[in-house]
Design a protein around this motif. Structure first.
Motif, PDB file in Angstrom:
ATOM      1  N   ALA A 112       0.865  -1.174   0.000  1.00 21.53           N
ATOM      2  CA  ALA A 112       0.000   0.000   0.000  1.00 21.53           C
ATOM      3  C   ALA A 112       0.902   1.224   0.000  1.00 21.53           C
ATOM      4  N   GLY A 113       0.346   2.356  -0.423  1.00 22.05           N
ATOM      5  CA  GLY A 113       1.154   3.562  -0.465  1.00 22.05           C
ATOM      6  C   GLY A 113       0.300   4.782  -0.735  1.00 22.05           C
ATOM      7  N   PRO A 114       0.914   5.958  -0.831  1.00 19.49           N
ATOM      8  CA  PRO A 114       0.152   7.164  -1.144  1.00 19.49           C
ATOM      9  C   PRO A 114      -0.438   7.082  -2.546  1.00 19.49           C
ATOM     10  N   ASP A 115      -1.603   7.649  -2.721  1.00 20.52           N
ATOM     11  CA  ASP A 115      -2.254   7.612  -4.027  1.00 20.52           C
ATOM     12  C   ASP A 115      -1.348   8.239  -5.077  1.00 20.52           C
ATOM     13  N   GLY A 116      -1.037   7.479  -6.114  1.00 19.39           N
ATOM     14  CA  GLY A 116      -0.161   7.963  -7.173  1.00 19.39           C
ATOM     15  C   GLY A 116       1.307   7.802  -6.872  1.00 19.39           C
ATOM     16  N   GLY A 117       1.656   7.267  -5.693  1.00 22.65           N
ATOM     17  CA  GLY A 117       3.058   7.083  -5.324  1.00 22.65           C
ATOM     18  C   GLY A 117       3.417   5.630  -5.145  1.00 22.65           C
ATOM     19  N   ASP A 118       4.654   5.399  -4.768  1.00 21.50           N
ATOM     20  CA  ASP A 118       5.150   4.042  -4.576  1.00 21.50           C
ATOM     21  C   ASP A 118       4.734   3.501  -3.207  1.00 21.50           C
ATOM     22  N   PRO A 119       4.688   2.173  -3.052  1.00 24.48           N
ATOM     23  CA  PRO A 119       4.400   1.599  -1.735  1.00 24.48           C
ATOM     24  C   PRO A 119       5.351   2.154  -0.687  1.00 24.48           C
ATOM     25  N   ALA A 120       4.828   2.379   0.488  1.00 23.90           N
ATOM     26  CA  ALA A 120       5.596   3.080   1.511  1.00 23.90           C
ATOM     27  C   ALA A 120       5.884   2.194   2.703  1.00 23.90           C
ATOM     28  N   ALA A 121       7.100   2.316   3.257  1.00 23.79           N
ATOM     29  CA  ALA A 121       7.433   1.696   4.531  1.00 23.79           C
ATOM     30  C   ALA A 121       7.121   2.712   5.623  1.00 23.79           C
ATOM     31  N   LEU A 122       6.291   2.348   6.575  1.00 25.10           N
ATOM     32  CA  LEU A 122       5.889   3.279   7.618  1.00 25.10           C
ATOM     33  C   LEU A 122       6.874   3.247   8.781  1.00 25.10           C
ATOM     34  N   PRO A 123       7.285   4.414   9.287  1.00 29.23           N
ATOM     35  CA  PRO A 123       8.284   4.442  10.360  1.00 29.23           C
ATOM     36  C   PRO A 123       7.822   3.757  11.638  1.00 29.23           C
ATOM     37  N   GLU A 124       6.527   3.784  11.920  1.00 27.07           N
ATOM     38  CA  GLU A 124       6.002   3.158  13.134  1.00 27.07           C
ATOM     39  C   GLU A 124       5.402   1.784  12.822  1.00 27.07           C
ATOM     40  N   ALA A 125       5.965   1.101  11.832  1.00 30.69           N
ATOM     41  CA  ALA A 125       5.369  -0.137  11.331  1.00 30.69           C
ATOM     42  C   ALA A 125       5.211  -1.203  12.405  1.00 30.69           C
ATOM     43  N   ARG A 126       6.182  -1.370  13.293  1.00 37.07           N
ATOM     44  CA  ARG A 126       6.105  -2.448  14.283  1.00 37.07           C
ATOM     45  C   ARG A 126       4.896  -2.279  15.202  1.00 37.07           C
ATOM     46  N   ALA A 127       4.672  -1.037  15.666  1.00 38.78           N
ATOM     47  CA  ALA A 127       3.518  -0.790  16.534  1.00 38.78           C
ATOM     48  C   ALA A 127       2.214  -0.978  15.780  1.00 38.78           C
ATOM     49  N   LEU A 128       2.173  -0.558  14.522  1.00 38.56           N
ATOM     50  CA  LEU A 128       0.965  -0.712  13.719  1.00 38.56           C
ATOM     51  C   LEU A 128       0.667  -2.184  13.468  1.00 38.56           C
ATOM     52  N   ARG A 129       1.699  -2.970  13.249  1.00 39.13           N
ATOM     53  CA  ARG A 129       1.513  -4.407  13.052  1.00 39.13           C
ATOM     54  C   ARG A 129       0.938  -5.050  14.307  1.00 39.13           C
TER      55      ARG A 129
END
Length: 282
Positions: A112-129
């Motif tokens: 997933a990513g911003p509309d029209g952009g590349d898939p994004a790695a989220l900085p707070e990914a571990r907590a979101l997971r």
């Protein structure tokens, strides 16, 4: 893969919808004589109720929350996926959502990513997971909170496997293919696995033959299929042309155990589609 006859239900369990993802990439420095194609595999915790100790692709069951606002969806729509996977539009969309969610939960790769952009790695990914795994939030809420869109265009359909009726736990699983987006990495951050890493399909198959790892029948067959290809691009090209129809392995009795038989195996025509319940002394 086998199951004890004593564990087989008298009435087949209704399969639970599930999705699994073949994450593929090209090894930038493959060993001499080996093709660059790699696939990400996890060895599940031995005590888990389903597939404990098995080496598998990332994935899991469809959740009731695996429904995405159309405004947060890019790529082939749920109706297209329903047709591709021979199921309903609603389930087609949920299978894709589950595939993307489970891939993020289990190995940190976000399709997933911003509309029209590349898939994004989220900085707070571990907590979101962790929030997703513990059901404190849904994947749709994550997309909303970070203004992201699900990238269904990054996935390709590969197969659909249904657990044989003899099993006490059954899944109707869509197998999908995805590349790891640039700037992201797959990890071993899930508590459901004791090991997670990249394998060449040929190495995984050799390890299975040497009994160093255990594979369920659909995983084994899928590794055999992708091992015919050299690169991630080759796998994606092959996925475009595959016919996807549900495959239900058949079963063959071996004493008090049941062996799984796959299409193309010598015993396929004589194996049973189900188990007839036997008495306790039979």
């Amino acid at each position: 893969m086998s199951t004890s006859r004593a564990d087989a239900p008298d009435t087949p369990v209704v399969p639970r919808p599930a999705a699994t993802v073949l994450l593929v990439r090209d090894d930038p420095d493959p060993p001499a004589g080996r093709t660059p194609l790699q696939v990400f595999l996890q060895r599940r915790v031995a005590g888990m109720a389903f597939a404990g100790g098995m080496t598998v692709f990332p994935g899991g069951g469809v959740s009731s929350s695996d429904v995405i606002d159309p405004a947060r969806w890019r790529g082939p729509d749920p109706a297209w996926w329903g047709q591709r996977l021979e199921t309903t539009p609603e389930l087609g969309g949920s299978l894709v959502c589950a595939a993307v969610r489970e891939t993020f939960e289990e190995c940190g790769v976000l399709l997933a990513g911003p509309d029209g952009g590349d898939p994004a790695a989220l900085p707070e990914a571990r907590a979101l997971r962790t929030d997703l795994v513990e059901r404190r939030s849904t994947f749709g809420e994550l997309l909303d909170a970070h203004d992201l869109v699900l990238r269904a265009d990054l996935l390709r359909g590969w197969a659909r496997w249904i657990t044989p009726p003899a099993n006490p736990k059954r899944y109707d699983t869509a197998f999908l293919v995805a590349r790891v987006p640039d700037g992201q990495r797959a990890d071993d951050g899930t508590t459901e696995a004791v090991e997670a890493r990249w394998w060449s399909p040929a190495h995984a198959l050799a390890s299975y033959e040497e009994r160093e790892i255990e594979l369920m029948a659909p995983t084994l067959r899928t590794l055999q299929e992708i091992a015919e290809h050299d690169t991630a691009d080759d796998v994606f090209a092959a996925a475009e042309h595959r016919t996807i129809s549900p495959v239900i392995p058949r079963v063959r009795r071996e004493g008090r155990s049941v062996a799984v038989v796959l299409p193309g195996d010598p015993d396929w025509e004589t194996a049973a589609d189900h188990l007839t319940p036997k008495g306790p002394d039979e």
